[in-house]
Design a protein around this motif. Structure first.
Motif, PDB file in Angstrom:
ATOM      1  N   THR A   1      98.869 -92.003  12.588  1.00 43.52           N
ATOM      2  CA  THR A   1      98.624 -90.604  12.169  1.00 43.52           C
ATOM      3  C   THR A   1      97.251 -89.987  12.063  1.00 43.52           C
ATOM      4  N   LEU A   2      96.535 -91.016  11.534  1.00 41.85           N
ATOM      5  CA  LEU A   2      95.038 -90.424  11.418  1.00 41.85           C
ATOM      6  C   LEU A   2      94.454 -90.462  12.937  1.00 41.85           C
TER       7      LEU A   2
ATOM      8  N   ARG B   1      95.180 -84.218  18.096  1.00 43.06           N
ATOM      9  CA  ARG B   1      96.555 -84.210  18.760  1.00 43.06           C
ATOM     10  C   ARG B   1      97.561 -83.555  17.594  1.00 43.06           C
ATOM     11  N   ARG B   2      96.702 -82.964  16.479  1.00 39.66           N
ATOM     12  CA  ARG B   2      97.510 -82.481  15.252  1.00 39.66           C
ATOM     13  C   ARG B   2      97.033 -80.848  15.112  1.00 39.66           C
TER      14      ARG B   2
ATOM     15  N   GLU C   1      89.050 -77.869  14.062  1.00 38.12           N
ATOM     16  CA  GLU C   1      89.340 -76.735  15.399  1.00 38.12           C
ATOM     17  C   GLU C   1      88.639 -77.253  16.406  1.00 38.12           C
ATOM     18  N   ARG C   2      87.177 -77.698  16.444  1.00 37.69           N
ATOM     19  CA  ARG C   2      86.319 -78.224  17.561  1.00 37.69           C
ATOM     20  C   ARG C   2      87.017 -79.381  18.345  1.00 37.69           C
ATOM     21  N   THR C   3      87.561 -80.478  17.324  1.00 37.15           N
ATOM     22  CA  THR C   3      88.151 -81.549  17.962  1.00 37.15           C
ATOM     23  C   THR C   3      89.524 -81.065  18.726  1.00 37.15           C
TER      24      THR C   3
ATOM     25  N   ARG D   1      90.348 -81.558  22.982  1.00 36.45           N
ATOM     26  CA  ARG D   1      91.657 -81.918  23.496  1.00 36.45           C
ATOM     27  C   ARG D   1      92.231 -81.124  24.475  1.00 36.45           C
ATOM     28  N   LEU D   2      92.289 -79.938  24.037  1.00 36.35           N
ATOM     29  CA  LEU D   2      93.091 -78.967  24.831  1.00 36.35           C
ATOM     30  C   LEU D   2      92.096 -78.655  25.914  1.00 36.35           C
ATOM     31  N   ASP D   3      90.964 -78.645  26.084  1.00 37.59           N
ATOM     32  CA  ASP D   3      89.962 -78.365  27.209  1.00 37.59           C
ATOM     33  C   ASP D   3      90.223 -79.704  28.094  1.00 37.59           C
TER      34      ASP D   3
END
Length: 150
Positions: free
Chosen positions: A102-103, A110-111, A137-139, A143-145
């Motif tokens: 989870t971490l 991914r969360r 939010e940056r992390t 991921r989305l980018d």
């Protein structure tokens, strides 16, 4: 225990800090409870330390882990905050009451942001809640980018 290494670690910075304090590799290694060969491999860039071991070295040098990293504050990820706190994933997962899987999902973006988890992470990492949210939010955006490029 996690075997993760430290992103942005600079062996050259570690060596300069050690030398500035007048310590030999043997002195620092003995004081930090690691082998001289391990310390040498970090300093020459052959290996990178885990957050916990780097924390032990930083403590003996009376510096922060961040003093041995080459990362800008606007580049930090959730995993970097964990590293700066000198903690491994297993340490943080236990404190959060979640599994390391989870971490890992949280640290990889991914969360979605979870205020309750973020509040607890801010406490664990000893950062302000607003900083934790910005890094989360940056992390997530990293991921989305990355997914957009696939």
């Amino acid at each position: 225990m996690s075997r993760s290494t430290v992103r942005g670690f600079s062996g050259a910075r570690l060596r300069r800090l050690r030398e500035a304090r007048g310590l030999t590799g043997d002195d620092l290694a003995d004081a930090a409870g690691i082998s001289e060969a391990t310390l040498r491999s970090w300093e020459i860039g052959r290996a990178t330390p885990t957050p916990a071991l780097l924390g032990a070295v930083a403590k003996k040098l009376r510096v922060t882990i961040g003093d041995m990293l080459v990362l800008r504050s606007d580049e930090l990820t959730l995993a970097d905050l964990r590293t700066l706190a000198g903690l491994n994933q297993a340490d943080v997962a236990e404190k959060l009451g979640v599994g390391t899987t989870t971490l890992t999902r949280i640290e990889k973006g991914r969360r979605d942001y979870d205020p309750d988890v973020a509040r607890e992470l801010a406490r664990i990492y000893k950062v302000k809640a607003g900083e934790l949210r910005a890094v989360w939010e940056r992390t997530r955006q990293i991921r989305l980018d990355m997914l957009d490029k696939i």
